[in-house]
Design a protein around this motif. Structure first.
Motif, PDB file in Angstrom:
ATOM      1  N   ASN A 154      24.546 -29.795  39.975  1.00 39.47           N
ATOM      2  CA  ASN A 154      24.256 -29.597  41.394  1.00 39.47           C
ATOM      3  C   ASN A 154      23.004 -28.755  41.575  1.00 39.47           C
ATOM      4  O   ASN A 154      22.695 -27.904  40.736  1.00 39.47           O
ATOM      5  N   HIS A 156      20.464 -26.524  44.260  1.00 34.81           N
ATOM      6  CA  HIS A 156      20.329 -25.729  45.479  1.00 34.81           C
ATOM      7  C   HIS A 156      19.222 -26.295  46.362  1.00 34.81           C
ATOM      8  O   HIS A 156      18.283 -26.943  45.898  1.00 34.81           O
ATOM      9  N   SER A 170      27.477 -30.296  34.549  1.00 29.57           N
ATOM     10  CA  SER A 170      28.010 -29.151  35.294  1.00 29.57           C
ATOM     11  C   SER A 170      27.005 -28.022  35.455  1.00 29.57           C
ATOM     12  O   SER A 170      27.377 -26.890  35.745  1.00 29.57           O
ATOM     13  N   SER A 172      24.362 -25.701  37.243  1.00 30.75           N
ATOM     14  CA  SER A 172      24.130 -25.246  38.607  1.00 30.75           C
ATOM     15  C   SER A 172      22.710 -24.709  38.703  1.00 30.75           C
ATOM     16  O   SER A 172      22.383 -23.681  38.094  1.00 30.75           O
ATOM     17  N   THR A 174      19.540 -23.171  40.751  1.00 30.64           N
ATOM     18  CA  THR A 174      19.088 -22.449  41.939  1.00 30.64           C
ATOM     19  C   THR A 174      17.590 -22.167  41.895  1.00 30.64           C
ATOM     20  O   THR A 174      17.051 -21.549  42.807  1.00 30.64           O
ATOM     21  N   ASN A 186      25.638 -22.627  33.668  1.00 26.37           N
ATOM     22  CA  ASN A 186      25.873 -22.094  35.004  1.00 26.37           C
ATOM     23  C   ASN A 186      26.018 -20.575  34.882  1.00 26.37           C
ATOM     24  O   ASN A 186      27.083 -20.089  34.527  1.00 26.37           O
TER      25      ASN A 186
END
Length: 263
Positions: A154, A156, A170, A172, A174, A186
């Motif tokens: 994912n 941001h 998985s 993450s 930012t 992550n």
């Protein structure tokens, strides 16, 4: 019109090439344009100001061109554009843009988009990317050509991912990701260069070595980013032009990063 199933609902104002196929119970809105050879499976909703190119394949239960998930949206006629030869699997959600940004969400050509992928408002996705199941990108994200997004990764809002990067399962994100970088975790951490992907795309050994050298300058030298950029400029002058081209892409990305880079 024989290729439109009897149970499909296609607005009379929609512009569909005569070769387009629409499956059972799908809904096509009035401001939709679909190019030749595109196949829309059953139970797909395509709405909004959405333009779709040729030879795309939409699998069942996707929502394409719906209003942006943004409280600032007040019904402005923002857009979604999809290029050619894309595969969009089950349960994908692609939203239109917002007037606060480009006003358009775009997906290029030859992309493989797996199930449950979300492309939020104003995202700009290039060509030849792969999104595995449940990859999610928030609004205003930019993703370059040949990027691979693994399952459940994912991103941001406002992040940028450079061409040929590989985002692990998985992960993450930012912060921004320079071209060619392989990362996972992550929070996300860089783990080298996407060498296997570059080999598959025909990069030469010399080009890959140049990219690895640039990566080491940015990530392993202990230099600040400004110092690393100066070092890369000097290094680019010592290698062949086809090698310097990719090193320069990494260096110039540092100037465009708006959220800092994963480092």
């Amino acid at each position: 019109m024989s290729k439109i199933h009897a149970t499909a609902i296609v607005d009379s104002k929609a512009e569909l090439h005569e070769s387009v196929e629409i499956g059972p119970y799908s809904v096509i809105g009035p401001n939709v344009v679909i190019g030749s050879g595109t196949v829309v499976g059953p139970h797909v909703v395509i709405e909004g100001h959405t333009t779709i190119g040729s030879d795309n394949k939409f699998f069942q239960f996707s929502s394409i061109g719906a209003a942006p998930q943004d409280k600032k949206w007040k019904g402005e006629p923002t857009r979604l554009t999809i290029g050619d030869r894309n595969t969009i699997r089950e349960f994908c959600t692609f939203n239109t843009g917002t007037v606060q940004d480009k006003g358009v969400t775009s997906l290029g050509n030859d992309n493989w988009i797996s199930a449950y992928v979300h492309l939020a408002h104003d995202c700009q996705v290039g060509s030849n990317t792969i999104f595995s199941n449940n990859a999610q990108i928030a609004g205003h994200v930019e993703i370059g050509d040949y990027v691979i997004m693994s399952g459940f990764a994912n991103v941001h809002q406002f992040c940028k991912i450079g061409a040929h990067a590989f985002v692990g399962m998985s992960t993450s994100l930012t912060q921004d990701v320079p071209p060619f970088v392989l990362l996972n975790g992550n929070p996300a951490a860089a783990h080298g260069v996407n060498i296997e992907g570059l080999k598959r795309r025909g990069f030469t050994r010399e080009q890959i070595n140049g990219i690895r050298s640039a990566y080491k300058t940015i990530y392993r030298s202990g230099l600040t980013l400004e110092e690393a950029k100066a070092a890369l400029i000097a290094e680019e002058a010592t290698v062949p032009a086809d090698v310097a081209l990719h090193m320069r892409a990494m260096r110039e990305f540092l100037d465009t990063a708006t959220r800092g880079i994963v480092r």
